[in-house]
Scaffold this motif. Structure first.
Motif, mmCIF file in Angstrom:
data_model
loop_
_atom_site.group_PDB
_atom_site.id
_atom_site.type_symbol
_atom_site.label_atom_id
_atom_site.label_comp_id
_atom_site.label_asym_id
_atom_site.label_seq_id
_atom_site.Cartn_x
_atom_site.Cartn_y
_atom_site.Cartn_z
ATOM 1 N N LEU A 46 0.783 -0.835 0.137
ATOM 2 C CA LEU A 46 0.125 0.405 -0.300
ATOM 3 C C LEU A 46 1.168 1.498 -0.083
ATOM 4 O O LEU A 46 0.593 2.165 -0.691
ATOM 5 C CB LEU A 46 -0.902 -0.532 1.243
ATOM 6 N N LEU A 47 1.774 1.284 0.893
ATOM 7 C CA LEU A 47 3.158 2.421 0.723
ATOM 8 C C LEU A 47 3.530 2.693 -0.589
ATOM 9 O O LEU A 47 4.004 3.214 -0.951
ATOM 10 C CB LEU A 47 3.899 2.220 2.049
ATOM 11 N N PHE A 48 4.108 1.726 -1.740
ATOM 12 C CA PHE A 48 4.745 1.729 -2.596
ATOM 13 C C PHE A 48 3.244 2.466 -3.635
ATOM 14 O O PHE A 48 3.408 3.211 -4.941
ATOM 15 C CB PHE A 48 5.052 0.872 -3.896
ATOM 16 N N MET A 49 2.501 1.950 -3.809
ATOM 17 C CA MET A 49 0.657 2.453 -4.483
ATOM 18 C C MET A 49 1.001 4.186 -4.563
ATOM 19 O O MET A 49 0.548 4.516 -4.927
ATOM 20 C CB MET A 49 -0.452 1.678 -4.079
ATOM 21 N N VAL A 50 0.710 4.327 -2.707
ATOM 22 C CA VAL A 50 0.066 5.829 -2.028
ATOM 23 C C VAL A 50 1.928 6.876 -2.896
ATOM 24 O O VAL A 50 1.622 7.401 -3.267
ATOM 25 C CB VAL A 50 0.245 5.721 -0.667
ATOM 26 N N ALA A 51 2.631 5.383 -2.899
ATOM 27 C CA ALA A 51 4.135 6.749 -3.182
ATOM 28 C C ALA A 51 4.112 6.744 -4.325
ATOM 29 O O ALA A 51 4.956 8.416 -5.292
ATOM 30 C CB ALA A 51 5.328 5.939 -2.214
ATOM 31 N N GLY A 52 3.434 5.744 -5.022
ATOM 32 C CA GLY A 52 3.858 6.000 -6.535
ATOM 33 C C GLY A 52 2.572 7.947 -7.440
ATOM 34 O O GLY A 52 2.610 7.236 -9.199
ATOM 35 N N GLY A 53 1.603 7.406 -6.893
ATOM 36 C CA GLY A 53 1.212 9.364 -7.184
ATOM 37 C C GLY A 53 -0.188 8.811 -7.385
ATOM 38 O O GLY A 53 -0.489 7.747 -7.313
ATOM 39 N N ARG A 54 -0.530 9.817 -8.598
ATOM 40 C CA ARG A 54 -2.065 9.859 -8.655
ATOM 41 C C ARG A 54 -2.213 8.904 -9.731
ATOM 42 O O ARG A 54 -1.666 8.248 -10.409
ATOM 43 C CB ARG A 54 -3.156 11.178 -8.740
ATOM 44 N N ALA A 55 -3.717 8.130 -9.782
ATOM 45 C CA ALA A 55 -4.049 6.866 -10.632
ATOM 46 C C ALA A 55 -4.168 7.369 -11.940
ATOM 47 O O ALA A 55 -4.609 8.610 -12.210
ATOM 48 C CB ALA A 55 -5.477 6.394 -9.806
ATOM 49 N N GLY A 56 -3.404 7.072 -13.049
ATOM 50 C CA GLY A 56 -3.350 7.732 -14.149
ATOM 51 C C GLY A 56 -4.189 6.954 -15.781
ATOM 52 O O GLY A 56 -4.474 5.554 -14.447
ATOM 53 N N GLY A 57 -4.121 6.866 -16.287
ATOM 54 C CA GLY A 57 -3.859 6.217 -17.497
ATOM 55 C C GLY A 57 -3.507 5.089 -17.955
ATOM 56 O O GLY A 57 -2.177 5.079 -17.065
ATOM 57 N N PRO A 58 -3.360 3.929 -19.111
ATOM 58 C CA PRO A 58 -2.764 2.737 -19.116
ATOM 59 C C PRO A 58 -1.012 3.610 -19.800
ATOM 60 O O PRO A 58 -1.001 4.412 -20.267
ATOM 61 C CB PRO A 58 -2.868 2.628 -19.695
ATOM 62 N N PRO A 59 -0.319 3.548 -18.726
ATOM 63 C CA PRO A 59 1.789 3.943 -19.575
ATOM 64 C C PRO A 59 1.847 2.851 -21.349
ATOM 65 O O PRO A 59 2.903 2.499 -20.818
ATOM 66 C CB PRO A 59 2.677 3.484 -17.827
ATOM 67 N N ILE A 60 0.832 3.638 -21.738
ATOM 68 C CA ILE A 60 1.554 3.069 -22.990
ATOM 69 C C ILE A 60 1.497 4.226 -23.971
ATOM 70 O O ILE A 60 0.675 5.399 -24.193
ATOM 71 C CB ILE A 60 0.627 1.919 -24.020
ATOM 72 N N VAL A 61 3.191 4.045 -24.674
ATOM 73 C CA VAL A 61 3.232 5.633 -25.518
ATOM 74 C C VAL A 61 2.709 5.660 -26.559
ATOM 75 O O VAL A 61 2.098 5.029 -27.418
ATOM 76 C CB VAL A 61 4.678 5.420 -25.365
ATOM 77 N N GLY A 62 1.830 6.814 -26.667
ATOM 78 C CA GLY A 62 0.723 6.586 -28.260
ATOM 79 C C GLY A 62 -0.717 6.604 -28.207
ATOM 80 O O GLY A 62 -1.880 7.375 -28.545
ATOM 81 N N VAL A 63 -0.709 6.287 -26.915
ATOM 82 C CA VAL A 63 -2.692 5.852 -26.556
ATOM 83 C C VAL A 63 -2.595 6.965 -25.076
ATOM 84 O O VAL A 63 -3.791 7.980 -25.462
ATOM 85 C CB VAL A 63 -2.848 4.606 -25.350
ATOM 86 N N THR A 64 -1.695 7.658 -24.404
ATOM 87 C CA THR A 64 -2.496 8.462 -23.127
ATOM 88 C C THR A 64 -1.302 9.113 -23.598
ATOM 89 O O THR A 64 -0.006 8.884 -23.699
ATOM 90 C CB THR A 64 -1.885 7.590 -21.967
ATOM 91 N N PRO A 65 -1.507 10.753 -23.457
ATOM 92 C CA PRO A 65 -0.864 11.794 -23.462
ATOM 93 C C PRO A 65 -0.074 11.396 -22.011
ATOM 94 O O PRO A 65 -0.204 10.770 -21.096
ATOM 95 C CB PRO A 65 -1.884 13.083 -22.779
ATOM 96 N N GLU A 66 1.442 11.974 -21.285
ATOM 97 C CA GLU A 66 2.437 11.847 -21.188
ATOM 98 C C GLU A 66 2.283 12.080 -19.520
ATOM 99 O O GLU A 66 2.491 12.091 -18.561
ATOM 100 C CB GLU A 66 3.976 12.327 -20.814
ATOM 101 N N GLU A 67 0.842 13.570 -19.685
ATOM 102 C CA GLU A 67 1.175 13.696 -18.775
ATOM 103 C C GLU A 67 -0.253 13.503 -17.563
ATOM 104 O O GLU A 67 -0.314 13.520 -16.430
ATOM 105 C CB GLU A 67 0.295 15.742 -18.632
ATOM 106 N N GLU A 68 -0.865 11.887 -18.369
ATOM 107 C CA GLU A 68 -2.395 11.581 -17.930
ATOM 108 C C GLU A 68 -1.853 10.193 -17.766
ATOM 109 O O GLU A 68 -2.507 9.474 -17.375
ATOM 110 C CB GLU A 68 -3.377 11.223 -19.073
ATOM 111 N N MET A 69 -0.618 9.822 -17.425
ATOM 112 C CA MET A 69 0.254 8.426 -17.416
ATOM 113 C C MET A 69 0.561 8.357 -16.402
ATOM 114 O O MET A 69 1.052 8.429 -15.477
ATOM 115 C CB MET A 69 1.356 8.069 -18.273
ATOM 116 N N SER A 70 0.613 7.307 -15.737
ATOM 117 C CA SER A 70 0.102 6.334 -14.457
ATOM 118 C C SER A 70 1.918 5.770 -14.545
ATOM 119 O O SER A 70 1.975 5.724 -15.659
ATOM 120 C CB SER A 70 -0.563 5.463 -13.576
ATOM 121 N N ASP A 71 2.770 5.902 -12.965
ATOM 122 C CA ASP A 71 3.888 5.468 -13.519
ATOM 123 C C ASP A 71 4.010 3.752 -12.927
ATOM 124 O O ASP A 71 2.897 3.000 -12.385
ATOM 125 C CB ASP A 71 4.555 5.843 -12.103
#
Length: 181
Positions: A46-71
């Motif tokens: 849970l600590l890793f998930m909280v430290a990872g930041g906010r939820a975002g889109g799938p981390p796929i280049v070309g599908v999701t803009p960079e500022e909306e991607m999750s880590d």
């Protein structure tokens, strides 16, 4: 501006899970140790998930803009930690079951050899402290003697310098005084 502050409820849950897990890990019962490992693993995940930041889109280049991607790194670390926790839990469960089969309890007992080693270490520590206290007195005496010797050498050097200056003054004044007399 995106709010990156963590949810305080999640932070409180992390603290409770980790604290309870550590407390249970320090118990002698293997069943409690097993529950402690599971709680600690879930708290760290849970600590890793909280430290990872906010939820975002799938981390796929070309599908999701960079500022909306999750880590993706925290997600990969949590997945790895889940597998490791599962392996450790299975091992501890096997140890607890085997201990129950042999002894009808799952508490870890002190080993007699561990007690002997601890007693020998305590005796060695006491002997070392006695030797250390005696060497401190010896070192203090040696330091005082070395200081006295240094002061004595400095005094001798100062006296020799005064004597040399006095003799030089007498040589320069000596012939005049001899002529006057």
């Amino acid at each position: 501006m995106i709010d990156m502050s963590p949810n305080l409820t999640l932070v409180a849950v992390i603290v409770v899970l980790v604290a309870a897990g550590v407390y249970l890990l320090l118990e002698r019962s293997l069943t409690r140790v097993l529950v402690g490992v599971v709680l600690l693993g879930n708290g760290i995940n849970l600590l890793f998930m909280v430290a990872g930041g906010r939820a975002g889109g799938p981390p796929i280049v070309g599908v999701t803009p960079e500022e909306e991607m999750s880590d993706p790194l925290p997600q990969a670390m949590v997945l790895t930690a889940i597998v490791i926790t599962l392996g450790i839990s299975a091992f501890l469960a096997a140890l607890a079951y085997r201990s129950w089969q042999l002894n009808r309890h799952d508490e870890v007992q002190d080993d007699l050899e561990d007690r002997r080693v601890a007693a020998r270490a305590a005796a060695d520590r006491a002997a070392y402290e006695d030797l250390d206290a005696a060497s401190d007195v010896t070192l203090d005496e040696e330091a005082a003697e070395a200081h006295d010797e240094t002061v004595h050498e400095e005094a001798l050097a100062e006296n020799a310098a005064r004597e040399a200056a006095h003799q030089a003054a007498q040589r320069s004044a000596g012939p005049e005084e001899g002529r006057r007399a």
